[in-house]
Design a protein around this motif. Sequence first.
Motif, short mmCIF file in Angstrom:
data_model
loop_
_atom_site.label_atom_id
_atom_site.label_comp_id
_atom_site.label_asym_id
_atom_site.label_seq_id
_atom_site.Cartn_x
_atom_site.Cartn_y
_atom_site.Cartn_z
N ALA A 150 0.82 -1.21 0.00
CA ALA A 150 0.00 0.00 0.00
C ALA A 150 0.85 1.27 0.00
O ALA A 150 0.54 2.24 -0.70
N LYS A 151 1.95 1.26 0.76
CA LYS A 151 2.75 2.49 0.91
C LYS A 151 3.83 2.62 -0.15
O LYS A 151 4.09 3.72 -0.65
N TYR A 152 4.50 1.51 -0.46
CA TYR A 152 5.69 1.59 -1.32
C TYR A 152 5.54 0.82 -2.63
O TYR A 152 6.51 0.73 -3.39
N LYS A 153 4.37 0.27 -2.91
CA LYS A 153 4.15 -0.54 -4.12
C LYS A 153 5.15 -1.70 -4.19
O LYS A 153 5.62 -2.07 -5.26
N PHE A 154 5.47 -2.25 -3.03
CA PHE A 154 6.42 -3.36 -2.95
C PHE A 154 5.66 -4.64 -3.30
O PHE A 154 4.76 -5.06 -2.58
N PRO A 155 5.99 -5.30 -4.41
CA PRO A 155 5.18 -6.44 -4.86
C PRO A 155 5.32 -7.66 -3.95
O PRO A 155 6.40 -7.93 -3.42
N ARG A 156 4.24 -8.37 -3.80
CA ARG A 156 4.27 -9.57 -2.96
C ARG A 156 5.21 -10.64 -3.50
O ARG A 156 5.87 -11.33 -2.72
N PRO A 157 5.29 -10.87 -4.82
CA PRO A 157 6.25 -11.87 -5.30
C PRO A 157 7.68 -11.58 -4.90
O PRO A 157 8.46 -12.51 -4.65
#
Length: 313
Positions: A120-127
């Motif tokens: 949500a905050k940093y667009k850090f992808p789950r993969p």
Amino acid sequence: MVAIMVDRETPKPTLSTIEVEEKSKEPRSVLRRLGDTVRPPALGEDYSILQALVSIDMLILFFATICGVGGTLTAIDNMGQIGESLGYPSKSINTFVSLISIWNAMGRIASGFLSEVFLAKYKFPRPLMLTAILLLACAGHLLIAFGVPNSLYVASVIIGFCFGAQWPLLFAIISELFGLKYYSTLYNFGGVASPIGSYILNVKAAGHLYDKEAKRQNLGKPEKTSSRGKDLTCMGAKCFQLSFLIITAATVVGAVVSLLLVFRTREFYKGDIYAKFRNTANNTDTAVEEEAPPPVLAAGDKDRQRTKINTGN
């Protein structure tokens, strides 16, 4: 001499010729229909079960999960024998089991919560977080492989945490990439990676190599028997060393493969993956407001309304 030109009509195709042409077109149309069936929609849309199962993204995710979950599950299943072979007392072995259980739960909570915050905050992808978890698991595997003194406490924490952390990430990625329409089926398909990975890395790798080393150590010694039959015990770091080096290599391969999924889904996770759900909710609220019936007036309100109409106010 007058030449008489005779027009010869082109012979009409016989029935057999038409049938041959239609038959030649049938396989092409079948292949086209099959291609339309398995052609995937955009990421985040609702995939059919067949579209999801043959998707490259699903195959990448499934393979990475086999490597990651299979390795950590092998360590968990053999923790008693690992502790025994490295000379830990029974009390410490029980502690390892407790640590794995506690940090398994912590891993599930942490990966679900932190991945949501980072996304949500940093667009850090789950993969990419899944890749990080797999690399962290390699540290635990190496501690077991080299039998560093008293390192099994740390290895138990790492293995338990990484095993638990992989499951929320796996199921969240499946729901985000392939939609929620057939999520229950795809959820169970993702869970199949656990027994496959356990069979390959636990039974075929760790179990076989442990028995091989145990037979080598007990060569020429009288065999111990129990109610289960022949009981061979292996002592020393070599009992599981080669097994966990193989598991470490497999986990690294899984992490590298998961980077392909990170690359393929980078644009998807840069966007707002929850936008369609908000739009659907807003459209539903608007439709409900438009279809809402007019407010029902009480008896007193009706009289006051008639009075206003009669007086012109």
